[in-house]
Design a protein around this motif. Structure first.
Motif, PDB file in Angstrom:
ATOM      1  N   GLY A  53       0.922  -1.032   0.026  1.00  0.00           N
ATOM      2  CA  GLY A  53       0.010   0.083   0.250  1.00  0.00           C
ATOM      3  C   GLY A  53       0.729   1.088   0.000  1.00  0.00           C
ATOM      4  O   GLY A  53       0.626   2.274  -0.730  1.00  0.00           O
ATOM      5  N   GLN A  54       1.869   1.229   0.684  1.00  0.00           N
ATOM      6  CA  GLN A  54       3.044   2.279   0.805  1.00  0.00           C
ATOM      7  C   GLN A  54       3.521   2.589  -0.579  1.00  0.00           C
ATOM      8  O   GLN A  54       3.691   3.706  -0.879  1.00  0.00           O
ATOM      9  CB  GLN A  54       3.843   1.965   1.984  1.00  0.00           C
ATOM     10  CG  GLN A  54       3.349   2.349   3.475  1.00  0.00           C
ATOM     11  CD  GLN A  54       4.178   1.720   4.292  1.00  0.00           C
ATOM     12  OE1 GLN A  54       5.257   1.344   3.938  1.00  0.00           O
ATOM     13  NE2 GLN A  54       4.071   2.054   5.545  1.00  0.00           N
ATOM     14  N   ILE A  55       3.983   1.570  -1.353  1.00  0.00           N
ATOM     15  CA  ILE A  55       4.706   1.610  -2.501  1.00  0.00           C
ATOM     16  C   ILE A  55       3.676   2.170  -3.705  1.00  0.00           C
ATOM     17  O   ILE A  55       3.801   3.331  -4.142  1.00  0.00           O
ATOM     18  CB  ILE A  55       5.187   0.211  -2.955  1.00  0.00           C
ATOM     19  CG1 ILE A  55       6.515  -0.146  -2.239  1.00  0.00           C
ATOM     20  CG2 ILE A  55       5.383   0.383  -4.491  1.00  0.00           C
ATOM     21  CD1 ILE A  55       6.659  -1.825  -2.354  1.00  0.00           C
ATOM     22  N   GLU A  56       2.392   1.722  -3.393  1.00  0.00           N
ATOM     23  CA  GLU A  56       1.558   2.098  -4.449  1.00  0.00           C
ATOM     24  C   GLU A  56       1.161   3.554  -4.101  1.00  0.00           C
ATOM     25  O   GLU A  56       0.694   4.114  -5.228  1.00  0.00           O
ATOM     26  CB  GLU A  56       0.189   0.986  -4.533  1.00  0.00           C
ATOM     27  CG  GLU A  56       0.535  -0.435  -4.968  1.00  0.00           C
ATOM     28  CD  GLU A  56      -0.339  -1.344  -4.766  1.00  0.00           C
ATOM     29  OE1 GLU A  56      -1.435  -1.027  -4.423  1.00  0.00           O
ATOM     30  OE2 GLU A  56       0.029  -2.695  -4.808  1.00  0.00           O
ATOM     31  N   LYS A  57       1.058   3.840  -3.028  1.00  0.00           N
ATOM     32  CA  LYS A  57       0.390   5.368  -2.776  1.00  0.00           C
ATOM     33  C   LYS A  57       1.679   6.270  -3.143  1.00  0.00           C
ATOM     34  O   LYS A  57       1.247   7.388  -3.800  1.00  0.00           O
ATOM     35  CB  LYS A  57       0.388   5.574  -1.219  1.00  0.00           C
ATOM     36  CG  LYS A  57      -0.203   6.826  -0.726  1.00  0.00           C
ATOM     37  CD  LYS A  57      -0.422   6.872   0.744  1.00  0.00           C
ATOM     38  CE  LYS A  57      -0.915   8.329   1.224  1.00  0.00           C
ATOM     39  NZ  LYS A  57      -0.983   8.510   2.572  1.00  0.00           N
ATOM     40  N   TYR A  58       2.879   5.845  -2.867  1.00  0.00           N
ATOM     41  CA  TYR A  58       4.039   6.870  -3.425  1.00  0.00           C
ATOM     42  C   TYR A  58       4.087   6.907  -5.000  1.00  0.00           C
ATOM     43  O   TYR A  58       4.166   7.976  -5.429  1.00  0.00           O
ATOM     44  CB  TYR A  58       5.433   6.150  -2.911  1.00  0.00           C
ATOM     45  CG  TYR A  58       6.516   6.754  -3.524  1.00  0.00           C
ATOM     46  CD1 TYR A  58       6.996   8.123  -3.087  1.00  0.00           C
ATOM     47  CD2 TYR A  58       7.431   6.005  -4.491  1.00  0.00           C
ATOM     48  CE1 TYR A  58       8.057   8.461  -3.729  1.00  0.00           C
ATOM     49  CE2 TYR A  58       8.393   6.564  -4.944  1.00  0.00           C
ATOM     50  CZ  TYR A  58       8.863   7.887  -4.620  1.00  0.00           C
ATOM     51  OH  TYR A  58      10.159   8.484  -5.066  1.00  0.00           O
ATOM     52  N   LEU A  59       3.870   5.680  -5.499  1.00  0.00           N
ATOM     53  CA  LEU A  59       3.982   5.723  -7.120  1.00  0.00           C
ATOM     54  C   LEU A  59       2.811   6.545  -7.497  1.00  0.00           C
ATOM     55  O   LEU A  59       2.812   7.539  -8.462  1.00  0.00           O
ATOM     56  CB  LEU A  59       3.784   4.418  -7.785  1.00  0.00           C
ATOM     57  CG  LEU A  59       5.083   3.777  -7.190  1.00  0.00           C
ATOM     58  CD1 LEU A  59       4.977   2.257  -7.898  1.00  0.00           C
ATOM     59  CD2 LEU A  59       6.379   4.063  -7.978  1.00  0.00           C
ATOM     60  N   THR A  60       1.494   6.417  -6.902  1.00  0.00           N
ATOM     61  CA  THR A  60       0.307   7.094  -7.367  1.00  0.00           C
ATOM     62  C   THR A  60       0.412   8.741  -7.254  1.00  0.00           C
ATOM     63  O   THR A  60       0.278   9.571  -7.897  1.00  0.00           O
ATOM     64  CB  THR A  60      -0.929   6.700  -6.489  1.00  0.00           C
ATOM     65  OG1 THR A  60      -1.114   5.253  -6.871  1.00  0.00           O
ATOM     66  CG2 THR A  60      -2.281   7.499  -6.918  1.00  0.00           C
ATOM     67  N   ASN A  61       1.063   9.249  -5.886  1.00  0.00           N
ATOM     68  CA  ASN A  61       1.412  10.550  -5.676  1.00  0.00           C
ATOM     69  C   ASN A  61       2.359  10.884  -7.039  1.00  0.00           C
ATOM     70  O   ASN A  61       2.367  12.344  -6.939  1.00  0.00           O
ATOM     71  CB  ASN A  61       2.304  10.728  -4.231  1.00  0.00           C
ATOM     72  CG  ASN A  61       1.026  10.553  -3.290  1.00  0.00           C
ATOM     73  OD1 ASN A  61      -0.157  10.508  -3.502  1.00  0.00           O
ATOM     74  ND2 ASN A  61       1.367  10.256  -2.074  1.00  0.00           N
ATOM     75  N   LEU A  62       3.040  10.144  -7.556  1.00  0.00           N
ATOM     76  CA  LEU A  62       4.088  10.813  -8.578  1.00  0.00           C
ATOM     77  C   LEU A  62       3.386  10.567  -9.898  1.00  0.00           C
ATOM     78  O   LEU A  62       4.086  10.970 -10.937  1.00  0.00           O
ATOM     79  CB  LEU A  62       5.071   9.985  -8.752  1.00  0.00           C
ATOM     80  CG  LEU A  62       6.396  10.104  -7.407  1.00  0.00           C
ATOM     81  CD1 LEU A  62       7.322   9.400  -7.540  1.00  0.00           C
ATOM     82  CD2 LEU A  62       6.655  11.200  -7.209  1.00  0.00           C
ATOM     83  N   ASP A  63       1.983  10.433  -9.892  1.00  0.00           N
ATOM     84  CA  ASP A  63       1.296  10.404 -11.076  1.00  0.00           C
ATOM     85  C   ASP A  63       1.762   9.148 -11.968  1.00  0.00           C
ATOM     86  O   ASP A  63       1.470   9.110 -13.300  1.00  0.00           O
ATOM     87  CB  ASP A  63       1.148  11.663 -11.727  1.00  0.00           C
ATOM     88  CG  ASP A  63       0.481  12.793 -11.064  1.00  0.00           C
ATOM     89  OD1 ASP A  63      -0.453  12.576 -10.458  1.00  0.00           O
ATOM     90  OD2 ASP A  63       1.117  13.745 -11.337  1.00  0.00           O
ATOM     91  N   LEU A  64       2.112   8.203 -11.338  1.00  0.00           N
ATOM     92  CA  LEU A  64       2.540   6.901 -12.083  1.00  0.00           C
ATOM     93  C   LEU A  64       1.421   5.799 -12.034  1.00  0.00           C
ATOM     94  O   LEU A  64       0.884   5.721 -11.036  1.00  0.00           O
ATOM     95  CB  LEU A  64       4.036   6.360 -11.617  1.00  0.00           C
ATOM     96  CG  LEU A  64       5.266   7.559 -11.760  1.00  0.00           C
ATOM     97  CD1 LEU A  64       6.315   6.679 -10.896  1.00  0.00           C
ATOM     98  CD2 LEU A  64       5.270   7.528 -13.186  1.00  0.00           C
ATOM     99  N   ILE A  65       1.198   5.330 -13.171  1.00  0.00           N
ATOM    100  CA  ILE A  65       0.015   4.519 -13.442  1.00  0.00           C
ATOM    101  C   ILE A  65       0.106   2.908 -13.376  1.00  0.00           C
ATOM    102  O   ILE A  65       1.035   2.782 -14.297  1.00  0.00           O
ATOM    103  CB  ILE A  65      -0.933   5.020 -14.613  1.00  0.00           C
ATOM    104  CG1 ILE A  65      -1.358   6.522 -14.275  1.00  0.00           C
ATOM    105  CG2 ILE A  65      -2.018   4.160 -14.812  1.00  0.00           C
ATOM    106  CD1 ILE A  65      -1.783   7.025 -15.863  1.00  0.00           C
ATOM    107  N   PRO A  66      -0.509   2.445 -12.633  1.00  0.00           N
ATOM    108  CA  PRO A  66      -0.181   0.802 -12.710  1.00  0.00           C
ATOM    109  C   PRO A  66      -0.592   0.167 -13.957  1.00  0.00           C
ATOM    110  O   PRO A  66      -1.570   0.845 -14.611  1.00  0.00           O
ATOM    111  CB  PRO A  66      -0.843   0.216 -11.698  1.00  0.00           C
ATOM    112  CG  PRO A  66      -2.142   1.001 -11.344  1.00  0.00           C
ATOM    113  CD  PRO A  66      -1.465   2.537 -11.740  1.00  0.00           C
ATOM    114  N   GLY A  67       0.308  -0.573 -14.710  1.00  0.00           N
ATOM    115  CA  GLY A  67      -0.111  -1.223 -16.126  1.00  0.00           C
ATOM    116  C   GLY A  67       0.229  -0.223 -17.078  1.00  0.00           C
ATOM    117  O   GLY A  67       0.028  -0.528 -18.318  1.00  0.00           O
ATOM    118  N   LYS A  68       0.581   1.104 -16.752  1.00  0.00           N
ATOM    119  CA  LYS A  68       1.412   1.963 -17.691  1.00  0.00           C
ATOM    120  C   LYS A  68       2.840   2.326 -17.496  1.00  0.00           C
ATOM    121  O   LYS A  68       3.747   2.308 -18.269  1.00  0.00           O
ATOM    122  CB  LYS A  68       0.453   2.949 -17.939  1.00  0.00           C
ATOM    123  CG  LYS A  68       0.853   4.178 -18.966  1.00  0.00           C
ATOM    124  CD  LYS A  68      -0.161   5.288 -18.986  1.00  0.00           C
ATOM    125  CE  LYS A  68       0.506   6.330 -20.124  1.00  0.00           C
ATOM    126  NZ  LYS A  68      -0.380   7.725 -20.066  1.00  0.00           N
TER     127      LYS A  68
END
Length: 318
Positions: free
Chosen positions: A298-313
Motif C-alpha cells: 500500500g505504501q509503495i502504491e501510494k508513493y507511485l500514485t502521488n508521482l502520477d505513475l499509473i499501474p499497467g502503464k
C-alpha cells in the motif's frame, strides 16, 4: 446460446478423469462437445475415454499427433466446431452451471471478450499455503478487473477457466506458436490483441492440487520459464522509455536484469532503499520485483500514485 467446444488434454489422468468428465456431463447446458487429446498416456486413460465415447457421442477422444500439451491444444482447437471455446483439465471439476453461465455472459458481451470466473483449490491433502495465496490473489485480481495491470506478476487467467469466441481465437492464432508456459503465453496474446476480460463473481473451477500436476513436475513451468516469457513480452509491448528502473535486488530482480541485459535493454537497478532516485528521471517505467506484505504494498502504491505513475502503464509488479 452458442454451441460450446471444450478442449481437454489428457496425460496419465486415469485417477481423476472420470470425475472430470462426469462434471461436464452434469452441466445444466447440454449444448457442448468435448474434444479430448490423449497425450500418449500409459495408464488406463484411453480405455476410460473410449467407454465414455461409446455412451455419449458429444465426447470425442483423439490421440495426440505430436507430444506435449501445446500440440494437444493446437490439435483440439483445430477440431472444434463450437461458436464458443473453453478449456478443461483432466484432473479438475466443473460446477454444474459453468457452461450455461459463461456462455450467457459471453453472448451478452462485446467482441474480443474473455470470460473467466473465480477458482477454488481442493485436494486430498491440505492445500499448501502458496496455492492458497495464489487463489486469493487470482480471485482478487479478477474481481477487481485489474488483469492487465497485473499481467507481468503471474498468469491472471486460470488455464482451465475461460471461455472465448472461436472465430476471435482463430483471428489471433491463439494456439499457434505457443511457448511454454502455454497458459501464460495465451493470456499474453489476449492482452496484446486488446481483449477485455469479464469475470463471473462465483467459483467456476474446482482446481485440484496434487503432487503430480504438470505445473509441479515439468521444467516448462519454472520461475525462469515464466520470467523469460514475461520480460520478453514486456519489452515488446510495454517498454516505451529509456529510463527503465528495476526495483529489488533479489532473485526476481536478478532474473529480470539478466533477461533485460540479454536483450540489450538499458536499465537502472537498485533496491527499495533507493526508491526516491526515480524522482530524478523523466517518464520512468518501473518493474517492481518485490511483492511485500499488504501494508508495505500500500505504501509503495501510494508513493507511485502521488508521482502520477499509473499501474499497467508506468509500473508493474513481476
Amino acid at each position: 446460446m452458442g454451441h460450446v467446444s471444450i478442449i481437454m488434454p489428457v496425460k496419465n489422468a486415469a485417477k481423476y478423469l472420470e470425475e472430470a468428465i462426469l462434471s461436464i456431463q452434469n452441466q445444466t447446458s447440454g449444448d457442448w462437445e468435448l474434444l479430448v487429446i490423449n497425450d500418449h498416456s500409459t495408464d488406463s486413460s484411453d480405455q476410460i475415454l473410449q467407454e465414455f465415447k461409446a455412451k455419449d457421442p458429444r465426447i470425442r477422444p483423439y490421440q495426440n499427433t505430436g507430444t506435449g500439451i501445446v500440440p494437444a491444444l493446437h490439435q483440439a482447437f483445430g477440431l472444434a466446431t463450437g461458436e464458443y471455446v473453453t478449456r478443461m483439465d483432466a484432473d479438475d471439476v466443473m460446477p454444474a452451471d459453468r457452461i450455461q453461465k459463461m456462455s450467457a455472459l459471453l453472448e451478452a458481451s462485446e467482441s474480443k471478450t474473455i470470460v473467466t470466473a473465480l477458482v477454488k483449490y481442493f485436494s486430498e491433502q491440505p492445500v499448501s499455503g502458496g496455492y492458497q495465496k495464489y487463489e486469493q490473489w487470482l480471485n482478487e485480481v479478477n474481481r477487481s478487473g485489474t488483469q492487465w495491470q497485473n499481467i507481468y506478476r503471474e498468469c491472471v487467467i486460470a488455464s482451465p477457466n475461460w471461455m472465448a469466441r472461436r472465430a476471435e481465437l482463430e483471428e489471433i492464432k491463439a494456439f499457434e506458436d505457443l511457448q511454454y508456459p502455454e497458459d501464460y503465453h495465451l493470456t499474453l496474446k489476449w492482452y496484446q490483441s486488446g481483449f477485455k476480460v469479464k469475470t463471473l463473481p462465483e467459483v467456476m473451477l474446482l482446481w485440484r492440487e496434487h503432487s503430480a500436476r504438470t505445473s509441479r513436475t515439468s521444467d516448462h513451468y519454472t520461475q525462469k520459464a515464466f520470467f523469460e516469457l514475461k520480460i520478453k513480452h514486456f519489452i515488446e509491448m510495454d517498454l516505451h522509455t529509456p529510463h527503465l528502473v528495476v526495483w529489488g535486488k533479489n532473485p526476481k530482480g536478478k532474473l529480470t536484469t539478466e533477461i533485460l541485459s540479454r536483450h540489450g535493454i538499458p536499465f537502472i537497478w537498485h533496491d527499495l532503499k533507493s526508491y526516491r532516485k526515480i524522482e530524478n528521471l523523466e517518464n520512468p517505467q518501473i518493474i517492481v520485483a518485490v511483492y511485500p506484505n499488504p501494508k508495505e504494498r500500500g505504501q509503495i502504491e501510494k508513493y507511485l500514485t502521488n508521482l502520477d505513475l499509473i499501474p499497467g502503464k508506468n509500473w508493474w509488479y513481476v
